[in-house]
Design a protein around this motif. Structure first.
Motif, PDB file in Angstrom:
ATOM      1  N   ASN A 151       0.890  -1.166   0.000  1.00 38.90           N
ATOM      2  CA  ASN A 151       0.000   0.000   0.000  1.00 38.90           C
ATOM      3  C   ASN A 151       0.925   1.212   0.000  1.00 38.90           C
ATOM      4  OD1 ASN A 151      -2.049   1.840   0.230  1.00 38.90           O
ATOM      5  ND2 ASN A 151      -3.042   0.871   1.983  1.00 38.90           N
ATOM      6  N   LYS A 202      -0.261   4.233  -3.859  1.00 38.62           N
ATOM      7  CA  LYS A 202      -1.653   4.009  -3.436  1.00 38.62           C
ATOM      8  C   LYS A 202      -2.115   4.948  -2.330  1.00 38.62           C
ATOM      9  CE  LYS A 202      -1.593  -0.825  -4.863  1.00 38.62           C
ATOM     10  NZ  LYS A 202      -0.185  -1.211  -4.978  1.00 38.62           N
ATOM     11  N   GLN A 260     -12.153  -7.873  -7.984  1.00 40.48           N
ATOM     12  CA  GLN A 260     -11.355  -6.672  -7.756  1.00 40.48           C
ATOM     13  C   GLN A 260     -12.159  -5.408  -8.032  1.00 40.48           C
ATOM     14  OE1 GLN A 260      -8.356  -6.960  -6.334  1.00 40.48           O
ATOM     15  NE2 GLN A 260      -8.455  -4.742  -6.078  1.00 40.48           N
ATOM     16  N   ILE A 307     -14.058  -4.547  -4.983  1.00 41.58           N
ATOM     17  CA  ILE A 307     -13.209  -3.944  -3.948  1.00 41.58           C
ATOM     18  C   ILE A 307     -12.997  -2.468  -4.234  1.00 41.58           C
ATOM     19  CG2 ILE A 307     -10.850  -3.885  -3.040  1.00 41.58           C
ATOM     20  CD1 ILE A 307     -10.815  -6.961  -3.369  1.00 41.58           C
ATOM     21  N   VAL A 308     -12.669  -2.150  -5.483  1.00 42.94           N
ATOM     22  CA  VAL A 308     -12.410  -0.762  -5.877  1.00 42.94           C
ATOM     23  C   VAL A 308     -13.651   0.098  -5.666  1.00 42.94           C
ATOM     24  CG1 VAL A 308     -11.930   0.737  -7.852  1.00 42.94           C
ATOM     25  CG2 VAL A 308     -10.574  -1.339  -7.505  1.00 42.94           C
ATOM     26  N   LEU A 353     -14.639   0.579  -1.914  1.00 41.70           N
ATOM     27  CA  LEU A 353     -13.824   1.534  -1.160  1.00 41.70           C
ATOM     28  C   LEU A 353     -14.207   2.974  -1.498  1.00 41.70           C
ATOM     29  CD1 LEU A 353     -10.346  -0.239  -1.261  1.00 41.70           C
ATOM     30  CD2 LEU A 353     -11.715   0.245   0.773  1.00 41.70           C
ATOM     31  N   ILE A 369     -10.191   3.587   2.648  1.00 43.93           N
ATOM     32  CA  ILE A 369      -9.606   3.860   1.337  1.00 43.93           C
ATOM     33  C   ILE A 369      -8.129   4.224   1.436  1.00 43.93           C
ATOM     34  CG2 ILE A 369     -10.043   6.357   1.143  1.00 43.93           C
ATOM     35  CD1 ILE A 369     -11.107   5.613  -1.739  1.00 43.93           C
ATOM     36  N   GLU A 401      -6.517   0.365   3.306  1.00 38.03           N
ATOM     37  CA  GLU A 401      -6.662  -0.898   2.581  1.00 38.03           C
ATOM     38  C   GLU A 401      -6.207  -0.719   1.136  1.00 38.03           C
ATOM     39  OE1 GLU A 401     -10.651  -2.347   3.071  1.00 38.03           O
ATOM     40  OE2 GLU A 401     -10.651  -1.855   5.219  1.00 38.03           O
ATOM     41  N   GLU A 402      -5.409  -1.658   0.665  1.00 37.70           N
ATOM     42  CA  GLU A 402      -4.876  -1.564  -0.697  1.00 37.70           C
ATOM     43  C   GLU A 402      -6.016  -1.673  -1.709  1.00 37.70           C
ATOM     44  OE1 GLU A 402      -1.310  -3.614  -3.327  1.00 37.70           O
ATOM     45  OE2 GLU A 402      -2.348  -4.800  -1.809  1.00 37.70           O
ATOM     46  N   GLN A 403      -6.260  -0.598  -2.474  1.00 34.69           N
ATOM     47  CA  GLN A 403      -7.377  -0.607  -3.410  1.00 34.69           C
ATOM     48  C   GLN A 403      -7.083  -1.383  -4.688  1.00 34.69           C
ATOM     49  OE1 GLN A 403      -5.484   1.894  -2.544  1.00 34.69           O
ATOM     50  NE2 GLN A 403      -5.334   3.529  -4.059  1.00 34.69           N
ATOM     51  N   VAL A 439      -7.779   4.179  -8.327  1.00 33.77           N
ATOM     52  CA  VAL A 439      -8.246   5.101  -7.293  1.00 33.77           C
ATOM     53  C   VAL A 439      -7.052   5.564  -6.475  1.00 33.77           C
ATOM     54  CG1 VAL A 439      -9.680   5.345  -5.232  1.00 33.77           C
ATOM     55  CG2 VAL A 439     -10.493   3.958  -7.153  1.00 33.77           C
TER      56      VAL A 439
END
Length: 472
Positions: free
Chosen positions: A247, A281, A324, A327-328, A331, A371, A374-376, A380
């Protein structure tokens, strides 16, 4: 020169009973990936184990020449590989994407072939000479990701082969076809069973990690899966190189000219549509430049087209898979609900397809927000305002990750001082995520351990031996 259809036929054959693989950009079926079984894995490991002594006995020069021939073969089939990679992974043809990645494969093969790892005299006195040499480990398991499947694959394959190991490759279930196609090309330059691909689900992958005839595991992927591999490999004490979640933080110092850095800043964050382990990130910007940096990024982003993977004008593509994508988008929605400012983007680009998400800049967020923490792993970028540089350094170091980090400044001395305080395996100044095949690469903390690239990468896939002899 191999065509796309010929290359795909090599991998698929006529079997339609495997796993369907679809284009992220269009949803179109590319083909059915083989689904290898536990018995197939056992056979592959046995074959690789039998082939390894003969491969090692060929000698270092012969193995290096085989890698050079392999690089030539990759170049000869590059456009077919590029098309398959773009269709399967989703990355566009141009920019730092599919053609860039296939070009990196042949570059890494050639650089690895040219590396020199000579015996090192570590003790020499009136009685003794002690010499450090490196020998093959045996069979290496190379378990790869879906974001840079060919480039990261060759990071694992090339040094392992150069040092006399044989390799079992398990690609991600999202991108098996391009990896199997690459293996088929490389095998034209290699003896039988030196390099074998296994296309299978997680159950077979777990068997690979736990297998007692695997001497070394190289894995790139999530921290959670990395922990599982550590546990699975404990039975035979396999050596490990793990590149795990990141991250990465970047810190923009107050003296920075936003216009001078905006291009490198943008691509540091959004290369491969943000789906890169060592992408930027989290961006910490001094309050004096906060809005200026945001404005520069917004303007630059309008010049970077998002579109279909096979469109020659596209530079950003879809998110590779639905999991994925969720997830994006999740967030971003969470940040919106917390009162963050969505500067640009922030909603799926449904007019392009189901998995397209535009460049999204999220301002007015703080450490502790999901956001940020956590690794997006997508298009983003959260942008966090800070007042004191020491505060930004503390927050950059706060998380249990440390793959990469960056400092942005017009003052190289000031940037170097800050770089020395950041806890990461690689720290860049006025760039982010740019890798060199001679510069060692690896993470700290929860981002894994072990080094890849250069001579250190060769040592990581070999067994050190010290030979002590009386002085003549």
């Amino acid at each position: 020169m191999t065509t796309y259809d010929e290359l795909l036929q090599r991998v698929l054959g006529d079997d339609t009973s495997g796993k369907p693989v679809r284009e992220p950009a269009t949803g179109e079926l590319i083909g059915y990936a083989p689904l290898h079984s536990a018995d197939d894995l056992e056979s592959a490991i046995s074959r690789a184990d039998r082939a390894q002594p003969g491969w090692a006995a060929l000698g270092d020069a012969a193995r290096a020449n085989a890698l050079r021939r392999a690089a030539d073969l990759v170049d000869g089939s590059s456009e077919a590989l590029v098309e398959l990679l773009a269709r399967e992974q989703g990355k566009p043809l141009n920019g730092p994407n599919a053609r860039f990645e296939v070009g990196a494969v042949s570059t890494w093969l050639r650089v690895t072939a040219d590396l020199q790892l000579d015996p090192q005299v570590v003790v020499e006195d009136e009685n003794l000479v002690a010499e450090l040499v490196y020998e093959p480990l045996g069979v290496v398991a190379a378990i790869g990701p879906w974001n840079w499947p060919l480039m990261i694959g060759i990071w694992q394959i090339a040094p392992s082969l150069r040092m006399g190991n044989t390799v079992i490759v398990k690609p991600s279930g999202y991108t098996p076809l391009s990896v199997l196609a690459l293996i088929s090309i490389l095998n034209e330059a290699l003896p039988a069973d030196v390099l074998i691909g296994i296309s299978a689900g997680r159950d077979v992958g777990a068997l690979l990690a736990a297998h007692r005839r695997i001497a070394k595991i190289m894995f790139t992927g999530s921290t959670a899966t990395g922990r599982s591999i550590i546990e699975s490999s404990a039975g035979n004490l396999a050596r490990l190189t793990l590149e795990l979640g990141g991250n990465d933080a970047g810190i923009v110092l107050p003296d920075t000219d936003p216009e001078a850095i905006v291009g490198d800043l943008f691509w540091g964050a959004f290369i491969n549509t943000g789906q890169t382990c060592a992408a930027l990130k989290r961006l910490y910007v001094h309050e004096s430049q906060y809005e200026n940096v945001i404005d520069a990024l917004v303007r630059f982003s309008t010049s970077v087209p998002l579109g279909p993977s096979l469109d020659e004008t596209s530079l950003l593509g879809p998110v590779q898979n639905q999991a994925q994508f969720e997830i994006v988008s999740g967030l971003v929605e969470d940040a919106r609900a917390r009162g963050a400012r969505i500067v640009t983007g922030g909603s799926p680009a449904k007019e392009l397809g189901d998995l397209f998400y535009p460049v999204t800049l999220v301002a007015d967020v703080t450490d502790g927000d999901p956001i940020v923490d956590e690794e997006q792993f997508g298009p983003v970028l959260p942008i966090i305002k800070y007042t004191e540089v020491d505060e930004a350094v503390r927050n950059a170091n706060r998380l249990n990750v440390g793959l990469g980090a960056s400092v942005w400044s017009s003052d190289l001395a000031a940037a170097s001082e800050v770089a020395g305080k950041l806890k990461a395996g690689s720290v860049w100044i006025n760039r982010h995520g740019t890798l060199h095949p001679l510069a060692p690469f690896g993470g700290v903390k929860g981002s894994g351990y072990g080094l890849e690239f250069g001579v250190d990468g060769l040592k990581a896939v070999a067994a050190p031996k010290v030979i002590h002899r009386p002085r003549a």
